[in-house]
Every structure is written in C-alpha cells, then in structure tokens.
Design a protein around this motif. Structure first.
Motif, PDB file in Angstrom:
ATOM      1  N   ALA B  62       0.830  -1.200   0.000  1.00 25.65           N
ATOM      2  CA  ALA B  62       0.000   0.000   0.000  1.00 25.65           C
ATOM      3  C   ALA B  62       0.868   1.255   0.000  1.00 25.65           C
ATOM      4  O   ALA B  62       0.581   2.232  -0.716  1.00 25.65           O
ATOM      5  N   GLY B  66       0.685   3.718  -2.988  1.00 27.06           N
ATOM      6  CA  GLY B  66       0.183   5.061  -2.681  1.00 27.06           C
ATOM      7  C   GLY B  66       1.173   6.126  -3.079  1.00 27.06           C
ATOM      8  O   GLY B  66       0.846   7.076  -3.808  1.00 27.06           O
ATOM      9  N   TRP B  69       1.730   6.159  -6.906  1.00 27.93           N
ATOM     10  CA  TRP B  69       0.574   6.720  -7.617  1.00 27.93           C
ATOM     11  C   TRP B  69       0.530   8.234  -7.439  1.00 27.93           C
ATOM     12  O   TRP B  69       0.371   8.981  -8.402  1.00 27.93           O
ATOM     13  N   ALA B  70       0.716   8.687  -6.199  1.00 26.94           N
ATOM     14  CA  ALA B  70       0.613  10.123  -5.917  1.00 26.94           C
ATOM     15  C   ALA B  70       1.690  10.890  -6.678  1.00 26.94           C
ATOM     16  O   ALA B  70       1.413  11.905  -7.342  1.00 26.94           O
TER      17      ALA B  70
END
Lengths: 441, 514
Positions: B62, B66, B69-70
């Motif tokens: 995760a 995360g 992706w960000a």
C-alpha cells in the motif's frame, strides 16, 4: 548474328573491335561523341539513347537482337538494360557486366533474370589466380566463372607416393577432381582406374580450385606452394583478387591506404592480414619484410602509383610482380618498366564477354598441347541422347567429362550421377573429335 | 502544415529543459515503483495459507502503491525521458525498489532485521540477486518472509524494468537503453522487432524454466528421494536458483538436501548462468546446436570444466572429499561462484588455502551476458583476451588492421573500448570497496584477514553472496558495522547495474549541458 552493345566505353570498344567483322552490331550510348568515335573506326550502327529506357531500346531495334551485351560502367544501368531486353527481345542471350560480386552470386543462385553476368573484378581476379594461383602448373585455365580449373602439371620425382606409382582407383585423388589425361612422351591417353602416374609424366587435371591446389601440394610437396602474396590496394579489384587467392589456400597480405577501407577489407576477409599503410613507405616495406613475399600484385586505383610501388617492391626483392593497368596504354608502360605481368580489367572483361558471341552452345574453348586437344564448355541439348543417362553408362570414347554446371553451380560427377538436358558440360577431348562430341551432346 | 504526432515533437521555446529532466525521471521511477507494488501479494497469500501475520506485506504494498501513484500523478504532465535520464531512472528505480523491499522486514517485527540498515541490506541483496544475508538464524523466519526474500531475487534476476516493459502496456520510455543498462553484458541481443517482444520472450523462458525446476524439486520431495524437500522449499529454491540469487531457506543452504537434489540444482545454476536469448532460440527452434555454436557459451562451459577439475583434484588430494562427493562439491561450488549464485553445499571457508584461492579467483569471472548472473561476464573476458592478443600482434605490426570478431561478426571498436573500461572500472570499484571495508575493520577492531576482505568486496560487487571468514557459507554479514554494511549495499547496487548507470551520475558533465 545481331548483337546489341549498350555502352560504348572501353569494354564496349574492345567488344566491337573483336566482333565487328563477323557480326551485325548496334551500339547504344547516351554520349554522342563516343558513338561518333566508334562509328568512325568500325562499321557498326549507332543509336543515341539511354539503355535504361525501354522506349530507347525499342526504338533502337532491340527486338531483333540475338545477343544483348550491357557493358556500361554503371551496374544498375546494366541490370535495368538487361531486364528490359529480356522483355523486348525474348530470344536474345543477355549478358551484363557488373563490378559488384554480389550480383554474380545472385545470378549463380538464379535470382537474376539474365543469361550471364560478367564481373570485371572477378575476371581480373581469376586472370591473376591463373598466373600465380597454382604453383607447379604448366598451364591453367578456368571455366564456369572460376568454379572449374583445368591444370596441366609436370609430375616430378618429389611427387607424393599417395598419388604417384599407384593405380588411380587406389591413389588419393583429391575430391572434386579428375585426371583428364596422362601425357607420356608424345603419347596422350585418357586414363582409367588401372592406369598409373609416374614421374616424368605430364597430367591434365579438371577440378575445383581447391582440388587444383591440393594437386599442386601432392605433386610438389616442398617449397613450390605460394604462401605469401602481397596485394597493394584493397579496393574492389584488390579485394576480389584477395578473396580468390584465399579460397585457393594462399596466404594474402593486403595493403590499403584508407583507414576505413582497410577496416572494411579486414572485416570481409578474416583470413587476410590487412595493413593500413600507403605501401610506398620504405620503413613499412622493410618492417613487414615485404621483400619476402613470393609475389606482389598492384591493384591501386592510380596506374602511376602502381608502377612506382612495383619498382620499389622489386628493389626490396619480390621476385614476381603483377600490375593492374586501368588505362590500356599502361599495359605497355608497365611491361617496359619491368613489371612481370600486366592485366587490364576492362580488356579481360571484354574478352570474357566476346566468348558468348561464338557458338551459342559452346561457351569457351581452350587449347592444350599445341592445339591437339581442346577443353570445351557445351550445353546439353534437350534432345541429346545422353540426357538422362548415368555417366558410367555413356558410350563416349575419346572424350572425358570433367565437370557439369547445373543452375550456375559446378558439380564434379561420379559414375552414378545422371546428365540432364540443359547441363553445361566441361569436357576434354582430341581436337579432331571435338566436332563429333559436340554434335552428340 | 500537418499536425505533428502528439508527444513526439515538442514545440520549441515552450519551456527550457534542464540538463537532466528530474520531473520526467521522477515520473518514470514512481510509475515503476507503483507497478511493482502488487508483488507483496504473493507473500501475503503464503502468510494467510500458513496462518502467519500478513498485514506488513499489505502495508508495504500500500505504501509503495500510494506513494508511486501520488508522485506519478503529480508529475503526469512530464515529458518523456531521454537517453540521459535513462541512467538516472535505472539507478534510482533499483534504489527505491530496494527501499520498498525492506519495508516488510522492518514492519514484520522480526528481531534479526529490525534496523533500517539491516533491512535495506537484506532487500538490496535480494533484488540484486546477491544472496548475502544478515540473518543469524534463517530457519526461525516466517515462511512468508522467506518467500518474500526469494521473490525479491526472482524479480531482480531478469530485471525489474524488463519485467515492467514485458508485462505492462505503456511506459513513456524508448526502452532499449533502459533494458541495456539493466541486462548483463556489453550488448543486448534482440529477440524480436520490438523491445517489448524481447522483454516478453526473456520472461517467458525465465518463468518456464522456473516452473520446470519447481516441478523437478517437488518430485524429488514427493517421491522421498529427498526427505528434506517439500513444495515450499521447491518454490523458494527455484525462485533463487534462476536469478542466480542464492538465498536459501536452510541454514546449511543446499547442503541440507540430498546429493541428487544438489545435482539437479547444479544443472539449473548452469542454465541461470547461460544467455537466456540462447536458451530461447534453442527451445524455439528445438535445436540444441545453438549452444556449441556460441563462442561465449563454449568458453563459459570450458571455464566451468577446467575449474571443476582443478577443484576436484585439490579437494581430493588434500583429503577434504573423495569420490562422488569431491566431484559434486567441486562442480557445485564452481558453478555457484562463477554464476554468482552463492549457494553452498559445504563450508568452503574451512577448505585448504589453494582451493580457497581458486574460488576467490573464480569470483572475478561471472556468468554469460544476457544471463541473470553478476560479475564481469565471460564475454568481457573473451573480448579482453582478444584485445590483448591484438595489442601484441600490433606491437610487431603497427599498421595491421585487425577487427576483433565475436561469433565471427566484427565487433565495433566503441564496444571494445567500453569492455576495456568496464574491466578497469570494475577493478577500481572492487579496490575502493575492499579498502573501505579494511579501513572499517581496523576502526572497529574486527577480525578480518586480507583474503577475507578481498572475498567480501569481490562477492558483493559480483553479486555472489557469501564470501570468506565471518561472511563464509556458514556465517553471515551480521558482524559487519553499519558503515561496512552501507558500503556493501552500494557495491551490490553498483555491481548489479554493471557500474555505468551509477558511475556516470558521478561525473560533472552528466548534470550539465556544457
């Protein structure tokens, strides 16, 4: 015969010179001045036009030609002209000149739709390999674009016991070769398996270039083999010569002044030693012991340079020099200056092309023993009674079939092989019997 | 005027581009990390299956997903990367992937890996397929953690960027250069018209052979030929054989298994050190003759044979082993060192000096180009030999033009220069690494002999794994100080990327336009 010559350069000129007396010739060229020069000298028709233009070829009357020779200095123009004349003159034999060995290979593979491809570079290379290629040979001739060699050897006391003094069926005859004749005194015989070769004989061998080389080692085991030939100039001619000599197992050194070209030559000829040098630097000649070479060939672009380098190398002690003379006049100049042999690539090419103008079936004739014997290159007729027969069953007497050329590739037949219609047969026969043998095939 | 294809031609004067476009680089690196984040699902599944804790794997996935992706989204408007950014992308991706791989170790609460440096070492050793470990007690680890260790090696073996190029649809990079800097060897061999095709084919062979090894090892376990082997160990070892990784689930490494198993694994080590492009061709054409036709393969096998014979004689004569055991241990140790795998079937640290020196010498060879092995690579040795022979010839004949051929094709002089400088740089990196470790050993009063230090540095830079002394096959890297650990992490990283992508970043001209 109606002959159509495309290109009135040096090659075209030589061809016209040789053929104009017996044939009806039309010369086509884009350059009026060259046409004028040729028509002033010879009784030929001229046509100003482009050999790559179908319209020009038709207008010049190519339809009626029996033989079309495309011999401009441009490969692509010759290819296109050959292609168009194939279309326009369906029954004509087409011969094209090329300087690209790749096209010759393509033609061998049946990929080029022309009857013959003649390469100046290859013809020159073969001419030179005839001169220095087979040591211990009295006389050499090449057939089928260099794939078949006819060599006459002296058998000396030094000949290998594997070959001399044994019946031929037990002797170690090199692969892809045949003893075509044994000459003992004034007597020539076509040998069978029980015959023997003895010192003092002369023999005629038909075989591949490698086999000719092997014979040479068998008959003169010591010293006579050529190991070290230096070629000055790694251009197209020099590279072609180097390749042909290397194929015969001869050691080759190539000297090329341009760095890039030297690299290209070295990449394409892994077995040659390539030097990047001008060839006229005395330090270099001394350091590399060029004087030790058995022969030197001068294949640089500039005749004057070839001449100068040859003189220099002779001083260093090379016993045999061969010069490539690009200008016809240089041949004479070279020989005056002491170069042993001079070869003009264009003249060699023209000579090769001229052979096609003779009997359409008999391509090449070579005389041996003062014209008593001939080597013929004949195409088998479809109606020949020999077509479809095995070689061991053939009733031919007084002649020997040394090799076949089928689809452009030489084959050295054995008794069980079958002759096919359309095969080119390279045969050895008495001159007196030649006519009879050719008719039978 | 026709429209320029979108994304291909940038309007002039829109915006000045820096010497190195960090925004574009960041975008690609973040995307790669995002794409790799599902890799923790495998250990999660294993953990659930064995009833072990699993949230730390999901958390690591995760976090990577995360952050990736960000950052990728924030930099979505970046330009495509160019050749220059390629080196930075490769170097940073491998660094960040190692960080990502360390998260499960840190969060697992496993006492042996609870310090960030230690976790990073274990992770870097995994992804670079080195196989060096800090664990003092491997067998006490959760099975899910053991699988994660093995999986990091398996992913790193054929190259993580190669994987992304093979599996995922679109990455805004040209590809070829990225692939070249990741695949071992001086030049990449194409297996298709497109980069993507080449990457896919390499991975297909890789996956297929891995499955084959799992099956064979599992059969040995099921049939009772090897009591110690089971499906879990079969998977864990196949995952670390083919990347020439070397992590084992056993404290005794492959010594824990039967002689038959050792021979089977030895065969797969041989495959792992062979050019996968060659194996692909052999399988595709069903023609095993592609192997003997390849000059590098012939030398690779020749080196292995000679080294195996020499080691057998040394071990037998010194009375360490006799009979089949001598041959097996000599062959296995030769294979594992030359291909940089790092398994062991015996404690070679206790071998006589002559045999030990032989092994250390083998550490500098490496497997074939296009394989998963580390080190210098056989083809570079081959070309260096040819370069030296040509130098000798040209000393006598200065004007001689002699192109060097490999598999009978002439090799570009530029490539030859690159090979020469690679070997020099490799020696340089090794010496600097060895000096730093020696300096540190003196600083903290660690008991390391000269040959130990040489072996440790060579083993890390060559991505081999175990070395000598405390870091021998029965030992681990736990006793090294943090400073040495960081040096070793850097050595593994630089070694895996074959020096260039990292070293080029250290030059001033990389960061400037002038």
């Amino acid at each position: 015969m109606k002959i159509f010559v495309i290109g009135a350069g040096q090659v075209g000129f030589t061809i016209v010179d040789a053929l104009h007396a017996h044939h009806e010739i039309t010369v086509l060229d884009t350059e009026p001045s060259r046409l004028r020069a040729i028509s002033e000298r010879y009784d030929v028709a001229t046509f100003e036009g482009d050999g790559t233009s179908q319209r020009d070829l038709a207008a010049a009357g190519i339809k009626t030609a029996d033989l079309v020779i495309a011999c401009t200095s441009r490969d692509e123009a010759n290819l296109v002209a050959g292609m168009f004349s194939r279309r326009e003159a369906k029954h004509a034999t087409t011969v094209i000149r090329t300087s690209n060995v790749e096209y010759v290979e393509l033609w061998h593979a049946g990929q080029l739709d022309v009857d013959f491809v003649v390469s100046s570079e290859l013809e020159t290379a073969h001419a030179i390999s005839r001169i220095i290629g087979v040591p211990a040979a009295r006389q050499t001739d090449v057939f089928a674009e260099g794939q078949v060699q006819i060599v006459e050897f002296d058998v000396t006391e030094g000949a290998s016991p594997a070959i001399a003094g044994l019946p031929l069926r037990r002797a170690e005859v090199p692969d892809d070769s045949k003893v075509a004749a044994i000459i003992r005194g004034d007597d020539l015989s076509f040998p069978g398996g029980d015959d023997e070769i003895h010192p003092g004989d002369r023999i005629v061998v038909i075989g591949s270039p490698q086999a000719a080389q092997a014979w040479s080692t068998l008959l003169a085991p010591k010293g006579a083999s050529v190991r070290d030939v230096v070629i000055f100039g790694g251009g197209r001619v020099g590279t072609a010569i180097a390749r042909v000599l290397l194929d015969q197992g001869i050691g080759v050194r190539v000297i090329e002044a341009s760095r890039e070209q030297a690299r290209r030559v070295a990449e394409s000829l892994p077995k040659a030693s390539v030097y990047n040098a001008t060839g006229i630097d005395p330090d270099f000649l001394e350091r590399e012991r060029i004087g030790q070479a058995q022969a030197a060939i001068f294949a640089m672009k500039d005749d004057a340079k070839n001449l100068y380098a040859a003189s220099l190398v002779e001083v260093h002690g090379v016993p045999f020099t061969v010069g490539i003379a690009h200008e016809p006049i240089s041949v004479e100049a070279f020989e005056h200056a002491g170069i042993d042999v001079s070869v003009n690539p264009r003249a060699v090419t023209a000579e090769e092309i001229i052979r096609f103008a003779h009997d359409p079936r008999t391509r090449q004739v070579s005389m041996l023993e003062g014209n008593q014997y001939e080597v013929l290159d004949v195409t088998t007729r479809p109606t020949s009674s020999y077509a479809g027969q095995r070689f061991r069953d053939m009733p031919i007497r007084g002649a020997l079939i040394g090799a076949l050329v089928r689809n452009g590739t030489a084959i050295f037949p054995h008794g069980d092989d079958v002759l096919e219609a359309g095969d080119r047969v390279i045969l050895f026969t008495r001159s007196a019997d030649a006519q009879r043998v050719v008719e039978a095939l | 005027m026709t429209d320029a294809p979108a994304g291909r031609i940038r309007p002039i004067g829109k915006r000045r581009r820096a010497a190195v476009d960090l925004r574009a680089t960041t975008h690609v690196v973040a995307t790669l990390v995002l794409y790799l984040s599902p890799s923790t699902l495998l250990p999660t599944a294993v953990a659930i299956g064995y009833g072990e804790r699993f949230w730390h794997f999901l958390a690591a996935g995760a976090i990577a997903a995360g952050l990736g992706w960000a950052v990728a989204r924030r930099t979505a408007d970046a330009d495509p990367i160019g050749t220059r950014e390629g080196y930075l992308v490769v170097a940073l991706t491998w660094l960040f992937v190692a960080f990502y791989g360390a998260i499960p170790y840190l969060l697992s609460g496993e006492g042996q890996l609870d310090r960030p440096v230690d976790a990073l070492f274990e992770s870097m050793s995994g992804f670079t397929t080195t196989g060096a470990s800090l664990l003092t007690d491997v067998e006490s680890l959760d099975r899910s953690l053991l699988i994660w260790r093995a999986e990091t090696q398996w992913l790193g073996g054929m190259g993580i960027i190669v994987l992304v190029l093979a599996v995922l649809p679109r990455l805004r990079v040209g590809g070829r250069q990225l692939l070249e800097s990741e695949l071992p060897g001086p030049e990449m061999e194409s297996l298709g018209a497109r980069i993507r095709q080449t990457a896919q084919r390499l991975w297909i062979v890789y996956v297929a052979i891995t499955l084959l090894e799992i099956a064979l090892l599992a059969i040995l376990g099921f049939t009772g030929i090897d009591e110690q082997m089971d499906i879990f160990r079969a998977v864990a070892h196949a995952f670390t054989t083919l990347p020439s990784g070397g992590f084992s689930t056993e404290a005794l490494s492959i010594e824990a298994f039967s002689a038959t198993t050792q021979w089977v694994i030895a065969f797969f080590i041989l495959v792992a050190g062979t050019n996968f492009a060659l194996t692909y061709r052999a399988l595709l054409r069903r023609d095993p003759r592609v192997f003997p036709r390849d000059e590098e393969f012939r030398l690779y096998v020749g080196i292995l044979l000679v080294a195996s014979v020499v080691l057998t004689v040394e071990l037998w004569a010194e009375g360490v082993f006799a009979g089949e055991a001598a041959v097996r241990n000599a062959v296995f140790q030769t294979l594992t060192i030359v291909t940089s795998t790092g398994y062991s079937t015996t404690n070679w640290d206790a071998w006589p000096v002559l045999a030990v020196i032989t092994l250390v010498g083998l550490m500098f060879i490496g497997g074939s180009a296009g394989s998963t092995s580390g080190g210098v690579k056989v083809v570079r040795h081959l070309l260096m030999g040819k370069i030296l022979r040509r130098e000798l010839r040209q000393t006598v004949h200065p004007e001689l033009v002699s192109p060097i051929r490999f598999n009978s094709a002439p090799v570009d002089e530029r490539t030859l220069r690159a090979v020469g400088s690679f070997v020099l740089m490799y020696i340089g990196v090794f010496i600097v690494g060895a000096l730093l470790i020696a300096f540190d050993a003196a600083r903290v009063n660690m008991d390391l002999s000269a040959i130990d230090i040489v072996a440790v540095a060579a083993s890390a830079a060559g991505n081999i794994g175990p070395a000598l002394g405390p870091a021998g096959p029965y030992g681990n890297f736990e006793s090294f100080s943090d400073f040495s650990t960081v040096v070793l992490i850097l050595l593994m990283w630089i070694g895996r990327l074959e020096l260039l992508p990292v070293l080029v970043l250290l030059t001033r001209s990389y960061w400037r336009t002038w």
